[in-house]
Design a protein around this motif. Structure first.
Motif, PDB file in Angstrom:
ATOM      1  N   ALA A 182     121.753 -34.353  16.157  1.00  0.00           N
ATOM      2  CA  ALA A 182     120.846 -34.282  17.296  1.00  0.00           C
ATOM      3  C   ALA A 182     121.248 -35.272  18.371  1.00  0.00           C
ATOM      4  O   ALA A 182     121.148 -34.984  19.575  1.00  0.00           O
ATOM      5  N   TYR A 183     121.734 -36.455  17.961  1.00  0.00           N
ATOM      6  CA  TYR A 183     122.126 -37.475  18.935  1.00  0.00           C
ATOM      7  C   TYR A 183     123.369 -37.061  19.715  1.00  0.00           C
ATOM      8  O   TYR A 183     123.507 -37.406  20.892  1.00  0.00           O
ATOM      9  N   ASP A 184     124.291 -36.326  19.077  1.00  0.00           N
ATOM     10  CA  ASP A 184     125.426 -35.775  19.817  1.00  0.00           C
ATOM     11  C   ASP A 184     124.935 -34.830  20.915  1.00  0.00           C
ATOM     12  O   ASP A 184     125.446 -34.848  22.040  1.00  0.00           O
ATOM     13  N   MET A 185     123.957 -34.000  20.574  1.00  0.00           N
ATOM     14  CA  MET A 185     123.431 -33.036  21.537  1.00  0.00           C
ATOM     15  C   MET A 185     122.732 -33.746  22.700  1.00  0.00           C
ATOM     16  O   MET A 185     122.930 -33.390  23.866  1.00  0.00           O
ATOM     17  N   LEU A 186     121.935 -34.749  22.381  1.00  0.00           N
ATOM     18  CA  LEU A 186     121.256 -35.513  23.423  1.00  0.00           C
ATOM     19  C   LEU A 186     122.253 -36.198  24.335  1.00  0.00           C
ATOM     20  O   LEU A 186     122.097 -36.203  25.566  1.00  0.00           O
ATOM     21  N   VAL A 196     127.309 -27.833  25.380  1.00  0.00           N
ATOM     22  CA  VAL A 196     126.969 -28.807  24.336  1.00  0.00           C
ATOM     23  C   VAL A 196     126.877 -28.006  23.035  1.00  0.00           C
ATOM     24  O   VAL A 196     125.904 -27.287  22.802  1.00  0.00           O
ATOM     25  N   ALA A 197     127.913 -28.100  22.218  1.00  0.00           N
ATOM     26  CA  ALA A 197     128.032 -27.258  21.032  1.00  0.00           C
ATOM     27  C   ALA A 197     127.717 -28.040  19.770  1.00  0.00           C
ATOM     28  O   ALA A 197     128.355 -29.044  19.474  1.00  0.00           O
ATOM     29  N   GLY A 198     126.733 -27.560  19.028  1.00  0.00           N
ATOM     30  CA  GLY A 198     126.438 -28.131  17.727  1.00  0.00           C
ATOM     31  C   GLY A 198     127.269 -27.437  16.667  1.00  0.00           C
ATOM     32  O   GLY A 198     127.578 -26.248  16.779  1.00  0.00           O
ATOM     33  N   VAL A 199     127.666 -28.186  15.633  1.00  0.00           N
ATOM     34  CA  VAL A 199     128.388 -27.594  14.510  1.00  0.00           C
ATOM     35  C   VAL A 199     127.593 -27.837  13.231  1.00  0.00           C
ATOM     36  O   VAL A 199     126.890 -28.842  13.101  1.00  0.00           O
ATOM     37  N   LEU A 200     127.721 -26.909  12.287  1.00  0.00           N
ATOM     38  CA  LEU A 200     126.890 -26.940  11.077  1.00  0.00           C
ATOM     39  C   LEU A 200     127.627 -27.510   9.870  1.00  0.00           C
ATOM     40  O   LEU A 200     127.308 -27.193   8.732  1.00  0.00           O
ATOM     41  N   THR A 201     128.586 -28.401  10.123  1.00  0.00           N
ATOM     42  CA  THR A 201     129.371 -28.990   9.036  1.00  0.00           C
ATOM     43  C   THR A 201     128.947 -30.415   8.717  1.00  0.00           C
ATOM     44  O   THR A 201     129.602 -31.087   7.914  1.00  0.00           O
ATOM     45  N   GLY A 202     127.862 -30.885   9.347  1.00  0.00           N
ATOM     46  CA  GLY A 202     127.497 -32.276   9.173  1.00  0.00           C
ATOM     47  C   GLY A 202     126.041 -32.512   8.875  1.00  0.00           C
ATOM     48  O   GLY A 202     125.433 -31.830   8.047  1.00  0.00           O
ATOM     49  N   ALA A 203     125.448 -33.462   9.584  1.00  0.00           N
ATOM     50  CA  ALA A 203     124.157 -34.029   9.208  1.00  0.00           C
ATOM     51  C   ALA A 203     122.952 -33.137   9.504  1.00  0.00           C
ATOM     52  O   ALA A 203     122.001 -33.118   8.728  1.00  0.00           O
ATOM     53  N   HIS A 204     122.961 -32.422  10.629  1.00  0.00           N
ATOM     54  CA  HIS A 204     121.739 -31.766  11.080  1.00  0.00           C
ATOM     55  C   HIS A 204     121.883 -30.248  11.141  1.00  0.00           C
ATOM     56  O   HIS A 204     122.981 -29.716  11.305  1.00  0.00           O
ATOM     57  N   ASP A 205     120.733 -29.567  11.010  1.00  0.00           N
ATOM     58  CA  ASP A 205     120.742 -28.110  10.961  1.00  0.00           C
ATOM     59  C   ASP A 205     120.589 -27.500  12.349  1.00  0.00           C
ATOM     60  O   ASP A 205     120.447 -28.201  13.357  1.00  0.00           O
ATOM     61  N   ARG A 206     120.624 -26.173  12.391  1.00  0.00           N
ATOM     62  CA  ARG A 206     120.553 -25.445  13.661  1.00  0.00           C
ATOM     63  C   ARG A 206     119.304 -25.811  14.462  1.00  0.00           C
ATOM     64  O   ARG A 206     119.372 -26.015  15.677  1.00  0.00           O
ATOM     65  N   ALA A 208     117.500 -28.562  14.491  1.00  0.00           N
ATOM     66  CA  ALA A 208     117.593 -29.897  15.082  1.00  0.00           C
ATOM     67  C   ALA A 208     118.576 -29.910  16.244  1.00  0.00           C
ATOM     68  O   ALA A 208     118.341 -30.574  17.268  1.00  0.00           O
ATOM     69  N   LEU A 209     119.664 -29.197  16.101  1.00  0.00           N
ATOM     70  CA  LEU A 209     120.674 -29.161  17.165  1.00  0.00           C
ATOM     71  C   LEU A 209     120.131 -28.480  18.418  1.00  0.00           C
ATOM     72  O   LEU A 209     120.260 -28.999  19.538  1.00  0.00           O
ATOM     73  N   THR A 210     119.515 -27.319  18.257  1.00  0.00           N
ATOM     74  CA  THR A 210     119.002 -26.596  19.417  1.00  0.00           C
ATOM     75  C   THR A 210     117.830 -27.329  20.065  1.00  0.00           C
ATOM     76  O   THR A 210     117.688 -27.319  21.294  1.00  0.00           O
ATOM     77  N   ALA A 211     117.005 -27.978  19.247  1.00  0.00           N
ATOM     78  CA  ALA A 211     115.857 -28.705  19.796  1.00  0.00           C
ATOM     79  C   ALA A 211     116.279 -29.886  20.645  1.00  0.00           C
ATOM     80  O   ALA A 211     115.501 -30.374  21.479  1.00  0.00           O
ATOM     81  N   ASN A 212     117.512 -30.349  20.470  1.00  0.00           N
ATOM     82  CA  ASN A 212     117.970 -31.538  21.187  1.00  0.00           C
ATOM     83  C   ASN A 212     119.062 -31.247  22.202  1.00  0.00           C
ATOM     84  O   ASN A 212     119.761 -32.154  22.640  1.00  0.00           O
ATOM     85  N   ALA A 214     121.487 -28.346  22.286  1.00  0.00           N
ATOM     86  CA  ALA A 214     122.674 -27.518  22.049  1.00  0.00           C
ATOM     87  C   ALA A 214     122.609 -26.241  22.875  1.00  0.00           C
ATOM     88  O   ALA A 214     121.607 -25.540  22.859  1.00  0.00           O
ATOM     89  N   THR A 215     123.687 -25.934  23.576  1.00  0.00           N
ATOM     90  CA  THR A 215     123.790 -24.662  24.286  1.00  0.00           C
ATOM     91  C   THR A 215     124.367 -23.586  23.377  1.00  0.00           C
ATOM     92  O   THR A 215     124.160 -22.389  23.606  1.00  0.00           O
ATOM     93  N   HIS A 216     125.110 -24.018  22.358  1.00  0.00           N
ATOM     94  CA  HIS A 216     125.701 -23.122  21.373  1.00  0.00           C
ATOM     95  C   HIS A 216     125.672 -23.819  20.015  1.00  0.00           C
ATOM     96  O   HIS A 216     125.691 -25.053  19.949  1.00  0.00           O
ATOM     97  N   VAL A 217     125.630 -23.039  18.950  1.00  0.00           N
ATOM     98  CA  VAL A 217     125.749 -23.581  17.600  1.00  0.00           C
ATOM     99  C   VAL A 217     126.864 -22.829  16.887  1.00  0.00           C
ATOM    100  O   VAL A 217     126.856 -21.594  16.829  1.00  0.00           O
ATOM    101  N   LEU A 218     127.831 -23.574  16.360  1.00  0.00           N
ATOM    102  CA  LEU A 218     129.006 -23.016  15.711  1.00  0.00           C
ATOM    103  C   LEU A 218     128.988 -23.323  14.221  1.00  0.00           C
ATOM    104  O   LEU A 218     128.459 -24.357  13.800  1.00  0.00           O
ATOM    105  N   GLY A 219     129.626 -22.461  13.443  1.00  0.00           N
ATOM    106  CA  GLY A 219     129.756 -22.748  12.030  1.00  0.00           C
ATOM    107  C   GLY A 219     130.577 -23.991  11.791  1.00  0.00           C
ATOM    108  O   GLY A 219     130.266 -24.808  10.921  1.00  0.00           O
ATOM    109  N   SER A 220     131.628 -24.156  12.580  1.00  0.00           N
ATOM    110  CA  SER A 220     132.463 -25.345  12.494  1.00  0.00           C
ATOM    111  C   SER A 220     133.230 -25.502  13.796  1.00  0.00           C
ATOM    112  O   SER A 220     133.245 -24.603  14.648  1.00  0.00           O
ATOM    113  N   ILE A 221     133.898 -26.633  13.913  1.00  0.00           N
ATOM    114  CA  ILE A 221     134.660 -26.919  15.127  1.00  0.00           C
ATOM    115  C   ILE A 221     135.807 -25.929  15.311  1.00  0.00           C
ATOM    116  O   ILE A 221     136.287 -25.726  16.426  1.00  0.00           O
TER     117      ILE A 221
END
Length: 236
Positions: A182-186, A196-206, A208-212, A214-221
């Motif tokens: 979430a902090y990366d997204m912020l 601002v792309a969130g990835v689902l390989t780490g600490a936070h879920d979709r 949390a990423l979108t709420a903070n 993320a313009t896109h959410v990816l499975g991985s980098i």
């Protein structure tokens, strides 16, 4: 402004959880550091502090320790112990690239984009990770909070430092930020990055990423080049 992916020449990527798999080393290093400061393993205080570390993944570690231990002296002692413990774990061969991360960075650079790797760790830990992976020359630039005035995420400082230092784009909206927290997204959204792309390989879920931000959410980098080529994931 036309939002063309071809204009997005500056790519700012997080490390742990995004391009680097550390297998829970942050929590393990924290536990060693907390014990060093007298926090009893298994105690309620230990569990509360560990949960805060989980919740604030992506934030500058010294900022986390200031919150947890109060005084600047204790925070610095905790941070030093944490960095030492994390470095020992890294030296033990317990970090590896996220699958496809090296190839993704190479592809982005081959496409004429500038890649910057950022972290919430201190420079000594960031360098230990880069050395362990053989990544010293993989990106165009690497940044830690101290390189951007001392404030890490969720502040936008490292993204803006990448923008200023590289000169890769003339508009911050042509910057891409990718991370797993979430902090990366912020940090990316506060800097004004266009993607601002969130990835689902780490600490936070979709969620949390979108709420903070993320313009896109990816499975991985590994999916980022396709996104920038206009053939990837739909917006978050």
């Amino acid at each position: 402004m036309t939002d063309r992916t071809t204009d997005k020449k500056l790519i700012v990527l997080d490390m742990a959880g995004t391009t680097v798999a550390d297998g829970g080393l942050v929590e393990r290093a924290f536990e060693r550091a907390a014990e060093h400061l007298g926090v009893e393993p298994g105690s309620a205080d230990h569990e509360a502090k560990l949960q805060y570390v989980r919740d604030t993944m992506g934030e500058s570690k010294i900022s986390v320790f200031r919150h947890l231990f109060g005084s600047e002296d204790l925070a610095r002692r905790a941070n030093t112990a944490f960095e030492r413990a994390y470095g020992e774990l890294v030296d033990g061969g317990l970090v590896s690239p996220i699958p496809g991360a090296r190839e993704t960075i190479a592809k982005l650079r081959a496409d004429g984009r500038t890649v910057v790797l950022t972290t919430g760790f201190a420079r000594v830990t960031q360098d230990a990770i880069l050395d362990a992976l053989g990544w010293r020359d993989l990106a165009d630039l690497t940044l830690c909070p101290a390189d951007a005035g001392g404030r890490g995420r969720p502040y936008p400082d490292m993204v803006l430092a990448a923008f200023l230092r590289t000169g890769a784009v003339d508009d911050v909206r042509h910057t891409v930020v990718a991370g797993d927290t979430a902090y990366d997204m912020l940090s990316g959204s506060r800097a004004g990055a266009g993607t601002v792309a969130g990835v689902l390989t780490g600490a936070h879920d979709r969620a949390a990423l979108t709420a903070n931000g993320a313009t896109h959410v990816l499975g991985s980098i590994a999916e980022l080049p396709a996104l920038l080529a206009g053939t990837g994931t739909e917006p978050a």
